[in-house]
Design a protein around this motif. Sequence first.
Motif, PDB file in Angstrom:
ATOM      1  N   LEU A 176       3.967   4.704  -6.295  1.00  0.00           N
ATOM      2  CA  LEU A 176       3.486   4.726  -4.919  1.00  0.00           C
ATOM      3  C   LEU A 176       3.316   6.123  -4.358  1.00  0.00           C
ATOM      4  O   LEU A 176       2.587   6.312  -3.387  1.00  0.00           O
ATOM      5  CB  LEU A 176       4.454   3.942  -4.019  1.00  0.00           C
ATOM      6  CG  LEU A 176       4.646   2.462  -4.362  1.00  0.00           C
ATOM      7  CD1 LEU A 176       5.691   1.845  -3.450  1.00  0.00           C
ATOM      8  CD2 LEU A 176       3.348   1.704  -4.246  1.00  0.00           C
ATOM      9  N   GLU A 210       3.956  -0.386   3.500  1.00  0.00           N
ATOM     10  CA  GLU A 210       4.302   0.780   2.703  1.00  0.00           C
ATOM     11  C   GLU A 210       5.770   1.128   2.911  1.00  0.00           C
ATOM     12  O   GLU A 210       6.378   0.719   3.907  1.00  0.00           O
ATOM     13  CB  GLU A 210       3.418   1.980   3.055  1.00  0.00           C
ATOM     14  CG  GLU A 210       3.465   2.410   4.493  1.00  0.00           C
ATOM     15  CD  GLU A 210       2.494   3.543   4.772  1.00  0.00           C
ATOM     16  OE1 GLU A 210       1.885   4.044   3.825  1.00  0.00           O
ATOM     17  OE2 GLU A 210       2.354   3.919   5.939  1.00  0.00           O
ATOM     18  N   THR A 259       0.830  -1.191   0.000  1.00  0.00           N
ATOM     19  CA  THR A 259       0.000   0.000   0.000  1.00  0.00           C
ATOM     20  C   THR A 259       0.864   1.240   0.000  1.00  0.00           C
ATOM     21  O   THR A 259       1.942   1.267   0.588  1.00  0.00           O
ATOM     22  CB  THR A 259      -0.920   0.027   1.231  1.00  0.00           C
ATOM     23  OG1 THR A 259      -1.626   1.246   1.285  1.00  0.00           O
ATOM     24  CG2 THR A 259      -0.104  -0.089   2.505  1.00  0.00           C
ATOM     25  N   ALA A 260       0.395   2.236  -0.659  1.00  0.00           N
ATOM     26  CA  ALA A 260       0.984   3.579  -0.655  1.00  0.00           C
ATOM     27  C   ALA A 260       0.105   4.437  -1.532  1.00  0.00           C
ATOM     28  O   ALA A 260      -0.691   3.931  -2.344  1.00  0.00           O
ATOM     29  CB  ALA A 260       2.425   3.576  -1.164  1.00  0.00           C
ATOM     30  N   GLU A 279       6.876  -1.876  -5.702  1.00  0.00           N
ATOM     31  CA  GLU A 279       5.559  -2.074  -5.090  1.00  0.00           C
ATOM     32  C   GLU A 279       5.235  -3.558  -4.951  1.00  0.00           C
ATOM     33  O   GLU A 279       4.701  -3.995  -3.924  1.00  0.00           O
ATOM     34  CB  GLU A 279       4.491  -1.384  -5.940  1.00  0.00           C
ATOM     35  CG  GLU A 279       3.092  -1.538  -5.382  1.00  0.00           C
ATOM     36  CD  GLU A 279       2.055  -0.895  -6.271  1.00  0.00           C
ATOM     37  OE1 GLU A 279       0.850  -0.997  -5.960  1.00  0.00           O
ATOM     38  OE2 GLU A 279       2.444  -0.286  -7.293  1.00  0.00           O
ATOM     39  N   CYS A 299      -4.008   3.838  -1.589  1.00  0.00           N
ATOM     40  CA  CYS A 299      -4.370   2.683  -0.751  1.00  0.00           C
ATOM     41  C   CYS A 299      -5.622   1.985  -1.255  1.00  0.00           C
ATOM     42  O   CYS A 299      -6.355   1.349  -0.483  1.00  0.00           O
ATOM     43  CB  CYS A 299      -4.576   3.106   0.709  1.00  0.00           C
ATOM     44  SG  CYS A 299      -3.145   3.847   1.482  1.00  0.00           S
ATOM     45  N   SER A 340       5.970  -0.343   7.882  1.00  0.00           N
ATOM     46  CA  SER A 340       6.797   0.272   6.838  1.00  0.00           C
ATOM     47  C   SER A 340       8.114  -0.491   6.732  1.00  0.00           C
ATOM     48  O   SER A 340       8.633  -1.006   7.728  1.00  0.00           O
ATOM     49  CB  SER A 340       7.062   1.746   7.151  1.00  0.00           C
ATOM     50  OG  SER A 340       7.756   1.880   8.379  1.00  0.00           O
TER      51      SER A 340
END
Length: 535
Positions: free
Chosen positions: A362, A330, A303-304, A408, A307, A384
Amino acid sequence: MNFAAQFFANFANDGSQAQETRRGFNDSEEYDPFWQSSAEQRLGSSRPDGGPCAKDACLANGRAGRRSTLICPERLKDFGAEEYLNGDVRVFESSVSEPAAVQLMSTPKPAAKKSVEGKPAPKADPEHLRFEDVSAAAFRLQQSGIQKTPCSYSRLSKQYGMEIYLKKELLHYTGSAKERGVLCLLSSLKQDQQRKGVIVATDCNFSMAVAHHAAELRIPVFVIMPAHSSPPRLRMYRDYGAMVISYGSTARDSSNHARHLAKENGYLCLEEDESAVYLAGLGTVGLEIYDQIPALDAVIVPTAGSCALLAGAALAIKHLNPRIAVIGVEPEEFPLLLQSLKSDSPIKDLYCNPNKKLYRDLVDHSLGTHTFQLAKKLVDKVISVRESDALVAMLRFQEFERATVDTEGALGLAAILAGHLPELKGKRVAVVVSSANMELDLTLQCVERALVLDDRVFRFTVQLTDWPGDMTKLLDLLTREDVRLLDVCHKRYSEKAELFKAQVECVVEMRDKSQNSQLRRTLSERYPSLHWLER
Protein backbone atom coordinates in the motif's frame (compact mmCIF):
# COMPACT_ATOMS: atom_id res chain seq x y z
CA MET A 1 -7.84 24.23 -102.30
CA ASN A 2 -4.15 23.61 -101.98
CA PHE A 3 -4.35 24.60 -98.32
CA ALA A 4 -7.32 22.32 -97.64
CA ALA A 5 -5.75 19.38 -99.44
CA GLN A 6 -2.53 19.77 -97.52
CA PHE A 7 -4.45 19.91 -94.20
CA PHE A 8 -6.36 16.70 -94.84
CA ALA A 9 -3.21 14.93 -96.03
CA ASN A 10 -1.39 15.79 -92.79
CA PHE A 11 -4.38 14.68 -90.69
CA ALA A 12 -4.49 11.30 -92.46
CA ASN A 13 -0.77 10.72 -91.83
CA ASP A 14 -1.04 11.51 -88.10
CA GLY A 15 -3.98 9.17 -87.71
CA SER A 16 -2.24 6.26 -89.39
CA GLN A 17 0.88 6.77 -87.26
CA ALA A 18 -1.15 6.80 -84.07
CA GLN A 19 -2.88 3.57 -85.02
CA GLU A 20 0.46 1.90 -85.54
CA THR A 21 1.67 2.82 -82.08
CA ARG A 22 -1.63 2.32 -80.20
CA ARG A 23 -2.13 -1.05 -78.67
CA GLY A 24 -5.51 -2.74 -78.68
CA PHE A 25 -6.96 -4.61 -75.68
CA ASN A 26 -9.28 -7.58 -75.70
CA ASP A 27 -12.23 -7.95 -73.36
CA SER A 28 -10.37 -10.61 -71.38
CA GLU A 29 -7.43 -8.34 -70.72
CA GLU A 30 -7.40 -5.81 -67.89
CA TYR A 31 -6.17 -2.41 -68.79
CA ASP A 32 -3.30 -1.25 -66.57
CA PRO A 33 -2.30 2.39 -67.00
CA PHE A 34 1.07 1.70 -65.30
CA TRP A 35 2.09 -1.08 -67.73
CA GLN A 36 3.66 0.05 -71.00
CA SER A 37 3.65 -1.68 -74.31
CA SER A 38 6.88 -2.34 -76.11
CA ALA A 39 6.09 0.26 -78.73
CA GLU A 40 5.41 2.89 -76.08
CA GLN A 41 8.66 1.98 -74.33
CA ARG A 42 10.55 2.47 -77.55
CA LEU A 43 8.96 5.85 -78.06
CA GLY A 44 9.63 6.84 -74.46
CA SER A 45 13.28 5.72 -74.58
CA SER A 46 13.90 7.90 -77.62
CA ARG A 47 13.05 11.05 -75.68
CA PRO A 48 16.11 12.85 -74.39
CA ASP A 49 14.37 14.27 -71.33
CA GLY A 50 13.60 10.85 -69.82
CA GLY A 51 9.79 10.91 -69.97
CA PRO A 52 7.09 12.31 -67.71
CA CYS A 53 8.66 11.16 -64.47
CA ALA A 54 11.27 13.83 -64.75
CA LYS A 55 10.63 16.94 -62.76
CA ASP A 56 9.89 19.20 -65.75
CA ALA A 57 8.29 16.69 -68.08
CA CYS A 58 5.93 18.09 -70.69
CA LEU A 59 2.54 16.72 -71.64
CA ALA A 60 1.40 16.42 -75.27
CA ASN A 61 -2.35 16.25 -75.93
CA GLY A 62 -3.04 14.65 -72.51
CA ARG A 63 -0.61 11.74 -73.18
CA ALA A 64 2.94 11.73 -71.91
CA GLY A 65 6.01 10.03 -73.18
CA ARG A 66 7.42 7.07 -71.19
CA ARG A 67 10.79 6.24 -69.77
CA SER A 68 12.36 2.84 -69.59
CA THR A 69 11.03 1.83 -66.13
CA LEU A 70 7.89 -0.30 -66.06
CA ILE A 71 6.41 1.27 -62.91
CA CYS A 72 6.23 5.01 -62.42
CA PRO A 73 7.02 5.79 -58.75
CA GLU A 74 5.33 9.14 -58.80
CA ARG A 75 2.07 7.69 -60.08
CA LEU A 76 2.18 4.99 -57.38
CA LYS A 77 2.74 7.66 -54.79
CA ASP A 78 -0.36 9.48 -55.96
CA PHE A 79 -2.39 6.30 -55.47
CA GLY A 80 -0.93 5.60 -52.01
CA ALA A 81 1.06 2.55 -53.08
CA GLU A 82 4.52 3.85 -52.29
CA GLU A 83 5.26 0.92 -50.02
CA TYR A 84 5.24 -1.47 -52.96
CA LEU A 85 8.34 0.09 -54.57
CA ASN A 86 11.52 -1.93 -54.62
CA GLY A 87 14.62 -0.11 -53.48
CA ASP A 88 15.06 3.57 -52.71
CA VAL A 89 13.32 5.67 -55.32
CA ARG A 90 13.51 9.40 -55.22
CA VAL A 91 10.27 11.13 -56.03
CA PHE A 92 9.44 14.80 -56.28
CA GLU A 93 6.74 16.17 -54.04
CA SER A 94 4.24 18.49 -55.61
CA SER A 95 1.13 20.20 -54.35
CA VAL A 96 -1.85 21.37 -56.38
CA SER A 97 -3.83 24.33 -55.21
CA GLU A 98 -6.94 25.60 -56.94
CA PRO A 99 -7.04 29.33 -57.70
CA ALA A 100 -9.58 31.39 -55.86
CA ALA A 101 -12.75 32.23 -57.75
CA VAL A 102 -12.60 35.68 -59.27
CA GLN A 103 -15.57 37.90 -58.54
CA LEU A 104 -16.24 40.63 -61.06
CA MET A 105 -16.55 44.23 -59.92
CA SER A 106 -15.20 43.41 -56.44
CA THR A 107 -12.38 45.10 -54.61
CA PRO A 108 -9.54 42.70 -53.86
CA LYS A 109 -9.00 42.12 -50.16
CA PRO A 110 -5.55 42.75 -48.70
CA ALA A 111 -3.55 39.68 -47.74
CA ALA A 112 -3.76 38.80 -44.06
CA LYS A 113 -0.57 39.30 -42.15
CA LYS A 114 0.88 36.32 -40.35
CA SER A 115 1.37 36.79 -36.67
CA VAL A 116 2.37 34.65 -33.77
CA GLU A 117 -0.90 35.37 -32.00
CA GLY A 118 -2.87 33.89 -34.86
CA LYS A 119 -1.95 30.27 -34.04
CA PRO A 120 -4.84 27.83 -33.86
CA ALA A 121 -6.03 26.94 -30.41
CA PRO A 122 -4.58 23.65 -29.15
CA LYS A 123 -6.95 20.72 -29.08
CA ALA A 124 -8.20 19.55 -25.74
CA ASP A 125 -6.59 16.40 -24.43
CA PRO A 126 -8.76 13.31 -24.83
CA GLU A 127 -10.30 11.79 -21.76
CA HIS A 128 -7.74 9.60 -20.02
CA LEU A 129 -10.07 6.70 -19.22
CA ARG A 130 -13.47 5.98 -20.73
CA PHE A 131 -16.13 3.40 -19.99
CA GLU A 132 -15.56 1.98 -23.47
CA ASP A 133 -11.99 1.15 -22.42
CA VAL A 134 -13.26 -0.79 -19.42
CA SER A 135 -15.75 -2.69 -21.59
CA ALA A 136 -13.02 -3.57 -24.08
CA ALA A 137 -10.79 -4.73 -21.23
CA ALA A 138 -13.57 -6.96 -19.90
CA PHE A 139 -13.93 -8.61 -23.31
CA ARG A 140 -10.17 -9.06 -23.54
CA LEU A 141 -10.01 -10.69 -20.11
CA GLN A 142 -12.89 -12.99 -21.00
CA GLN A 143 -11.10 -14.10 -24.16
CA SER A 144 -7.86 -14.69 -22.25
CA GLY A 145 -9.57 -17.07 -19.84
CA ILE A 146 -9.14 -15.12 -16.58
CA GLN A 147 -11.79 -16.20 -14.11
CA LYS A 148 -14.76 -14.13 -13.00
CA THR A 149 -14.47 -14.04 -9.22
CA PRO A 150 -17.59 -14.65 -7.09
CA CYS A 151 -19.36 -11.98 -5.09
CA SER A 152 -21.01 -14.01 -2.33
CA TYR A 153 -23.18 -13.20 0.67
CA SER A 154 -21.19 -12.92 3.89
CA ARG A 155 -21.99 -14.54 7.23
CA LEU A 156 -21.01 -11.25 8.87
CA SER A 157 -24.11 -9.50 7.54
CA LYS A 158 -26.32 -10.16 10.57
CA GLN A 159 -23.55 -9.17 12.95
CA TYR A 160 -23.21 -5.67 11.46
CA GLY A 161 -26.81 -5.05 10.38
CA MET A 162 -26.37 -4.83 6.60
CA GLU A 163 -26.29 -7.10 3.58
CA ILE A 164 -22.58 -7.61 2.94
CA TYR A 165 -21.37 -9.18 -0.29
CA LEU A 166 -17.68 -10.00 -0.60
CA LYS A 167 -16.07 -9.61 -4.03
CA LYS A 168 -13.38 -12.26 -3.61
CA GLU A 169 -10.52 -11.04 -5.78
CA LEU A 170 -8.18 -13.10 -3.60
CA LEU A 171 -9.22 -16.17 -5.63
CA HIS A 172 -7.09 -15.15 -8.61
CA TYR A 173 -4.09 -17.33 -9.38
CA THR A 174 -1.65 -14.92 -7.71
CA GLY A 175 -4.18 -13.84 -5.05
CA SER A 176 -4.67 -10.26 -6.18
CA ALA A 177 -7.03 -8.10 -8.27
CA LYS A 178 -4.02 -6.58 -10.01
CA GLU A 179 -3.92 -9.55 -12.34
CA ARG A 180 -6.65 -7.84 -14.37
CA GLY A 181 -4.65 -4.69 -15.08
CA VAL A 182 -1.38 -6.55 -15.58
CA LEU A 183 -2.86 -8.90 -18.18
CA CYS A 184 -4.28 -5.98 -20.16
CA LEU A 185 -0.96 -4.16 -19.88
CA LEU A 186 1.11 -7.08 -21.13
CA SER A 187 -1.33 -7.86 -23.95
CA SER A 188 -1.06 -4.30 -25.25
CA LEU A 189 2.72 -4.46 -25.70
CA LYS A 190 4.13 -4.56 -29.21
CA GLN A 191 5.48 -7.86 -30.49
CA ASP A 192 9.09 -6.72 -30.61
CA GLN A 193 8.89 -5.63 -26.97
CA GLN A 194 7.28 -8.92 -26.01
CA ARG A 195 10.17 -10.76 -27.63
CA LYS A 196 12.73 -8.69 -25.71
CA GLY A 197 11.06 -9.14 -22.31
CA VAL A 198 9.99 -7.17 -19.24
CA ILE A 199 11.57 -6.61 -15.85
CA VAL A 200 10.18 -5.72 -12.39
CA ALA A 201 11.99 -4.84 -9.19
CA THR A 202 9.56 -4.88 -6.26
CA ASP A 203 8.16 -7.73 -4.20
CA CYS A 204 4.44 -6.94 -4.35
CA ASN A 205 1.15 -8.12 -5.83
CA PHE A 206 1.87 -6.26 -9.07
CA SER A 207 5.20 -8.02 -9.56
CA MET A 208 3.70 -11.44 -8.88
CA ALA A 209 0.97 -10.81 -11.45
CA VAL A 210 3.59 -9.70 -14.00
CA ALA A 211 5.70 -12.80 -13.34
CA HIS A 212 2.76 -15.17 -13.82
CA HIS A 213 1.05 -13.64 -16.86
CA ALA A 214 4.27 -12.77 -18.68
CA ALA A 215 5.28 -16.41 -18.47
CA GLU A 216 1.83 -17.46 -19.68
CA LEU A 217 2.16 -15.11 -22.68
CA ARG A 218 5.69 -16.42 -23.36
CA ILE A 219 7.24 -13.05 -22.57
CA PRO A 220 10.68 -13.24 -20.90
CA VAL A 221 10.31 -11.79 -17.39
CA PHE A 222 13.02 -10.87 -14.89
CA VAL A 223 12.49 -10.07 -11.20
CA ILE A 224 15.15 -8.15 -9.25
CA MET A 225 14.80 -8.62 -5.49
CA PRO A 226 16.96 -7.60 -2.52
CA ALA A 227 19.28 -10.20 -1.07
CA HIS A 228 17.38 -10.34 2.23
CA SER A 229 14.12 -11.51 0.59
CA SER A 230 12.62 -14.63 2.11
CA PRO A 231 13.29 -17.93 0.32
CA PRO A 232 9.57 -18.80 0.03
CA ARG A 233 8.95 -15.59 -1.92
CA LEU A 234 11.87 -16.26 -4.24
CA ARG A 235 10.63 -19.77 -4.85
CA MET A 236 7.15 -18.45 -5.62
CA TYR A 237 8.43 -16.13 -8.36
CA ARG A 238 10.47 -18.95 -9.88
CA ASP A 239 7.43 -21.22 -9.85
CA TYR A 240 5.51 -18.58 -11.79
CA GLY A 241 8.19 -18.76 -14.49
CA ALA A 242 10.31 -15.67 -13.82
CA MET A 243 14.09 -15.35 -13.77
CA VAL A 244 14.86 -14.11 -10.23
CA ILE A 245 18.02 -12.09 -9.58
CA SER A 246 19.07 -11.11 -6.05
CA TYR A 247 20.78 -7.74 -5.97
CA GLY A 248 21.39 -5.09 -3.33
CA SER A 249 20.36 -4.79 0.28
CA THR A 250 17.39 -2.43 -0.20
CA ALA A 251 14.47 -2.10 -2.57
CA ARG A 252 15.98 1.07 -4.02
CA ASP A 253 19.16 -0.79 -5.00
CA SER A 254 17.08 -3.41 -6.78
CA SER A 255 15.03 -0.78 -8.61
CA ASN A 256 18.11 1.07 -9.81
CA HIS A 257 19.68 -2.16 -11.01
CA ALA A 258 16.48 -3.11 -12.85
CA ARG A 259 16.42 0.22 -14.70
CA HIS A 260 20.07 -0.24 -15.62
CA LEU A 261 19.43 -3.71 -17.02
CA ALA A 262 16.38 -2.49 -18.91
CA LYS A 263 18.37 0.29 -20.55
CA GLU A 264 21.31 -1.91 -21.46
CA ASN A 265 19.37 -4.89 -22.81
CA GLY A 266 16.21 -3.32 -24.21
CA TYR A 267 13.86 -4.71 -21.53
CA LEU A 268 10.73 -2.84 -20.51
CA CYS A 269 10.90 -1.90 -16.82
CA LEU A 270 7.33 -2.24 -15.56
CA GLU A 271 6.10 -0.30 -12.56
CA GLU A 272 2.56 0.13 -11.33
CA ASP A 273 1.37 3.33 -12.99
CA GLU A 274 -1.85 5.05 -14.03
CA SER A 275 -1.96 4.18 -17.72
CA ALA A 276 -5.42 3.88 -19.26
CA VAL A 277 -4.83 0.24 -20.18
CA TYR A 278 -3.95 -0.73 -16.61
CA LEU A 279 -6.81 1.25 -15.07
CA ALA A 280 -9.29 -0.21 -17.54
CA GLY A 281 -8.29 -3.74 -16.55
CA LEU A 282 -8.83 -2.99 -12.87
CA GLY A 283 -12.14 -1.28 -13.68
CA THR A 284 -13.60 -4.61 -14.74
CA VAL A 285 -14.10 -5.34 -11.03
CA GLY A 286 -16.83 -2.70 -11.01
CA LEU A 287 -18.51 -4.22 -14.07
CA GLU A 288 -18.67 -7.65 -12.45
CA ILE A 289 -20.01 -6.30 -9.15
CA TYR A 290 -22.80 -4.44 -10.92
CA ASP A 291 -23.68 -7.56 -12.90
CA GLN A 292 -23.60 -9.91 -9.88
CA ILE A 293 -25.53 -7.89 -7.26
CA PRO A 294 -28.89 -6.32 -8.20
CA ALA A 295 -30.21 -3.25 -6.36
CA LEU A 296 -26.77 -2.38 -4.97
CA ASP A 297 -26.46 0.61 -2.63
CA ALA A 298 -22.72 1.00 -2.03
CA VAL A 299 -19.33 -0.41 -2.94
CA ILE A 300 -16.34 -0.30 -0.56
CA VAL A 301 -12.93 -0.47 -2.22
CA PRO A 302 -9.54 -0.56 -0.43
CA THR A 303 -7.18 2.14 -1.58
CA ALA A 304 -3.68 3.37 -0.93
CA GLY A 305 -0.67 4.25 -3.01
CA SER A 306 -1.65 4.55 -6.66
CA CYS A 307 -5.44 4.21 -6.00
CA ALA A 308 -5.75 2.45 -9.37
CA LEU A 309 -8.32 -0.11 -8.24
CA LEU A 310 -10.54 2.56 -6.66
CA ALA A 311 -10.40 4.85 -9.72
CA GLY A 312 -11.10 2.10 -12.26
CA ALA A 313 -13.95 0.52 -10.31
CA ALA A 314 -15.53 3.91 -9.57
CA LEU A 315 -15.57 4.85 -13.24
CA ALA A 316 -17.37 1.65 -14.24
CA ILE A 317 -19.91 1.73 -11.40
CA LYS A 318 -20.77 5.42 -11.70
CA HIS A 319 -21.30 5.06 -15.45
CA LEU A 320 -23.74 2.19 -14.96
CA ASN A 321 -25.58 3.68 -11.98
CA PRO A 322 -24.58 7.07 -10.52
CA ARG A 323 -26.73 6.46 -7.44
CA ILE A 324 -24.43 3.70 -6.15
CA ALA A 325 -22.08 5.12 -3.53
CA VAL A 326 -18.37 4.39 -3.98
CA ILE A 327 -16.35 4.52 -0.76
CA GLY A 328 -12.57 4.30 -0.52
CA VAL A 329 -10.77 3.01 2.58
CA GLU A 330 -7.10 3.56 3.36
CA PRO A 331 -4.93 2.99 6.46
CA GLU A 332 -4.80 5.73 9.05
CA GLU A 333 -1.02 5.45 9.13
CA PHE A 334 -0.81 6.32 5.41
CA PRO A 335 -3.75 8.61 4.42
CA LEU A 336 -2.38 9.57 1.02
CA LEU A 337 -5.70 10.12 -0.78
CA LEU A 338 -7.29 11.98 2.14
CA GLN A 339 -4.40 14.41 2.38
CA SER A 340 -4.41 14.87 -1.38
CA LEU A 341 -8.12 15.71 -1.36
CA LYS A 342 -7.57 18.24 1.41
CA SER A 343 -4.77 19.96 -0.51
CA ASP A 344 -6.63 19.55 -3.85
CA SER A 345 -3.54 18.12 -5.53
CA PRO A 346 -1.90 14.68 -5.57
CA ILE A 347 0.77 14.30 -2.90
CA LYS A 348 3.81 12.40 -4.08
CA ASP A 349 5.54 11.91 -0.74
CA LEU A 350 3.65 11.74 2.53
CA TYR A 351 5.78 12.39 5.60
CA CYS A 352 4.73 9.52 7.84
CA ASN A 353 6.18 6.30 9.15
CA PRO A 354 3.78 3.42 8.42
CA ASN A 355 4.51 -0.20 9.19
CA LYS A 356 6.05 -1.12 5.83
CA LYS A 357 6.13 -4.79 6.68
CA LEU A 358 2.38 -4.73 7.25
CA TYR A 359 1.40 -2.20 4.56
CA ARG A 360 4.09 -3.14 2.02
CA ASP A 361 1.82 -3.18 -1.04
CA LEU A 362 0.00 0.00 0.00
CA VAL A 363 2.87 2.42 0.57
CA ASP A 364 5.28 1.54 -2.24
CA HIS A 365 3.53 3.64 -4.89
CA SER A 366 2.61 7.30 -5.16
CA LEU A 367 -0.67 8.86 -6.27
CA GLY A 368 -0.86 9.89 -9.94
CA THR A 369 -2.59 12.90 -11.43
CA HIS A 370 -5.15 11.01 -13.49
CA THR A 371 -6.16 8.62 -10.71
CA PHE A 372 -6.48 11.55 -8.33
CA GLN A 373 -8.78 13.39 -10.74
CA LEU A 374 -10.92 10.29 -11.20
CA ALA A 375 -11.14 9.69 -7.45
CA LYS A 376 -11.97 13.35 -6.80
CA LYS A 377 -14.74 13.29 -9.40
CA LEU A 378 -16.29 9.85 -8.82
CA VAL A 379 -15.62 8.70 -5.23
CA ASP A 380 -18.31 9.72 -2.74
CA LYS A 381 -16.37 9.20 0.49
CA VAL A 382 -12.87 8.35 1.64
CA ILE A 383 -12.21 7.17 5.20
CA SER A 384 -9.19 5.86 7.09
CA VAL A 385 -9.04 2.95 9.52
CA ARG A 386 -6.63 2.12 12.31
CA GLU A 387 -4.17 -0.73 12.23
CA SER A 388 -6.00 -2.45 15.08
CA ASP A 389 -9.28 -2.45 13.11
CA ALA A 390 -7.54 -3.95 10.06
CA LEU A 391 -6.04 -6.75 12.17
CA VAL A 392 -9.40 -7.57 13.75
CA ALA A 393 -10.96 -7.62 10.28
CA MET A 394 -8.34 -10.18 9.24
CA LEU A 395 -9.38 -12.27 12.22
CA ARG A 396 -13.06 -12.04 11.18
CA PHE A 397 -12.15 -13.35 7.74
CA GLN A 398 -10.37 -16.28 9.34
CA GLU A 399 -13.30 -17.21 11.55
CA PHE A 400 -16.38 -16.47 9.47
CA GLU A 401 -15.18 -16.72 5.86
CA ARG A 402 -12.43 -19.32 6.24
CA ALA A 403 -10.14 -17.04 4.24
CA THR A 404 -6.67 -15.69 4.95
CA VAL A 405 -6.35 -12.14 3.63
CA ASP A 406 -3.66 -9.52 3.96
CA THR A 407 -4.03 -6.01 5.33
CA GLU A 408 -5.13 -4.49 2.02
CA GLY A 409 -7.84 -7.10 1.53
CA ALA A 410 -9.23 -6.50 5.04
CA LEU A 411 -9.55 -2.69 4.82
CA GLY A 412 -13.12 -2.70 3.50
CA LEU A 413 -14.46 -4.88 6.29
CA ALA A 414 -12.37 -2.92 8.82
CA ALA A 415 -14.30 0.25 7.96
CA ILE A 416 -17.59 -1.53 8.73
CA LEU A 417 -16.60 -3.14 12.04
CA ALA A 418 -14.99 0.11 13.23
CA GLY A 419 -18.37 1.85 12.91
CA HIS A 420 -17.27 4.45 10.33
CA LEU A 421 -20.22 3.78 8.01
CA PRO A 422 -23.44 3.98 10.07
CA GLU A 423 -25.36 5.29 7.04
CA LEU A 424 -25.11 1.84 5.44
CA LYS A 425 -27.24 0.10 8.07
CA GLY A 426 -29.88 -1.97 6.34
CA LYS A 427 -28.31 -1.35 2.93
CA ARG A 428 -26.88 -3.77 0.35
CA VAL A 429 -23.10 -3.31 0.30
CA ALA A 430 -20.33 -4.90 -1.76
CA VAL A 431 -16.86 -5.11 -0.22
CA VAL A 432 -13.89 -5.71 -2.49
CA VAL A 433 -11.44 -8.20 -0.95
CA SER A 434 -8.56 -7.17 -3.16
CA SER A 435 -5.69 -9.47 -2.15
CA ALA A 436 -4.43 -12.25 0.09
CA ASN A 437 -0.65 -12.28 -0.14
CA MET A 438 1.04 -12.35 3.25
CA GLU A 439 3.89 -14.50 4.46
CA LEU A 440 3.03 -17.24 6.92
CA ASP A 441 5.09 -15.97 9.86
CA LEU A 442 3.63 -12.48 9.51
CA THR A 443 0.11 -13.92 9.32
CA LEU A 444 0.60 -15.78 12.61
CA GLN A 445 1.83 -12.62 14.32
CA CYS A 446 -1.16 -10.65 13.01
CA VAL A 447 -3.63 -13.26 14.27
CA GLU A 448 -2.07 -13.32 17.74
CA ARG A 449 -2.16 -9.55 17.92
CA ALA A 450 -5.75 -9.46 16.66
CA LEU A 451 -6.89 -11.81 19.44
CA VAL A 452 -5.51 -9.37 22.01
CA LEU A 453 -7.12 -6.38 20.29
CA ASP A 454 -10.45 -8.21 20.12
CA ASP A 455 -10.49 -8.62 23.95
CA ARG A 456 -10.15 -12.38 23.76
CA VAL A 457 -6.57 -12.90 24.93
CA PHE A 458 -5.41 -11.32 28.21
CA ARG A 459 -2.41 -11.35 30.48
CA PHE A 460 -2.58 -11.03 34.24
CA THR A 461 -0.25 -11.51 37.17
CA VAL A 462 -0.94 -12.72 40.71
CA GLN A 463 1.27 -13.42 43.69
CA LEU A 464 1.08 -16.87 45.23
CA THR A 465 2.57 -18.15 48.46
CA ASP A 466 5.18 -20.86 48.41
CA TRP A 467 2.83 -23.34 50.14
CA PRO A 468 2.23 -26.56 48.20
CA GLY A 469 -0.99 -26.57 46.19
CA ASP A 470 -1.40 -22.79 45.58
CA MET A 471 -0.51 -23.13 41.90
CA THR A 472 -2.95 -26.04 41.59
CA LYS A 473 -5.78 -23.95 43.07
CA LEU A 474 -5.21 -21.22 40.47
CA LEU A 475 -5.30 -23.69 37.61
CA ASP A 476 -8.47 -25.31 39.02
CA LEU A 477 -10.16 -21.89 39.11
CA LEU A 478 -9.32 -21.26 35.44
CA THR A 479 -10.67 -24.70 34.56
CA ARG A 480 -13.99 -24.06 36.33
CA GLU A 481 -14.38 -20.78 34.44
CA ASP A 482 -13.84 -22.63 31.15
CA VAL A 483 -10.84 -20.46 30.29
CA ARG A 484 -8.14 -21.64 27.92
CA LEU A 485 -4.64 -21.22 29.37
CA LEU A 486 -2.17 -20.31 26.65
CA ASP A 487 0.96 -19.64 28.67
CA VAL A 488 2.11 -19.51 32.29
CA CYS A 489 5.32 -18.20 33.83
CA HIS A 490 6.26 -18.84 37.47
CA LYS A 491 8.86 -16.33 38.79
CA ARG A 492 9.94 -17.13 42.33
CA TYR A 493 12.90 -14.75 42.40
CA SER A 494 11.20 -11.76 40.82
CA GLU A 495 11.92 -8.24 42.05
CA LYS A 496 8.21 -7.45 42.16
CA ALA A 497 7.31 -10.46 44.31
CA GLU A 498 6.98 -10.04 48.04
CA LEU A 499 8.96 -12.05 50.57
CA PHE A 500 8.06 -15.77 50.63
CA LYS A 501 5.86 -15.30 47.53
CA ALA A 502 6.18 -16.00 43.81
CA GLN A 503 4.82 -14.00 40.90
CA VAL A 504 2.81 -15.95 38.31
CA GLU A 505 1.99 -14.49 34.89
CA CYS A 506 -0.76 -16.16 32.86
CA VAL A 507 -1.96 -15.69 29.27
CA VAL A 508 -5.56 -16.82 28.80
CA GLU A 509 -8.07 -16.87 25.94
CA MET A 510 -11.81 -16.27 26.47
CA ARG A 511 -14.92 -16.53 24.33
CA ASP A 512 -16.41 -13.09 24.70
CA LYS A 513 -16.65 -10.01 26.90
CA SER A 514 -19.12 -11.56 29.34
CA GLN A 515 -16.70 -14.36 30.16
CA ASN A 516 -13.98 -11.76 30.50
CA SER A 517 -15.90 -9.75 33.09
CA GLN A 518 -16.83 -12.90 35.02
CA LEU A 519 -13.18 -14.03 35.22
CA ARG A 520 -12.03 -10.60 36.33
CA ARG A 521 -14.58 -10.56 39.15
CA THR A 522 -13.70 -14.07 40.38
CA LEU A 523 -9.93 -13.49 40.34
CA SER A 524 -10.15 -10.14 42.12
CA GLU A 525 -12.17 -11.73 44.94
CA ARG A 526 -9.67 -14.55 45.37
CA TYR A 527 -6.36 -12.73 44.75
CA PRO A 528 -6.00 -9.11 45.97
CA SER A 529 -2.63 -8.85 44.20
CA LEU A 530 -4.28 -9.35 40.77
CA HIS A 531 -2.94 -7.07 38.05
CA TRP A 532 -4.14 -7.03 34.44
CA LEU A 533 -1.48 -6.15 31.93
CA GLU A 534 -2.11 -3.73 29.11
CA ARG A 535 -2.36 -4.76 25.48
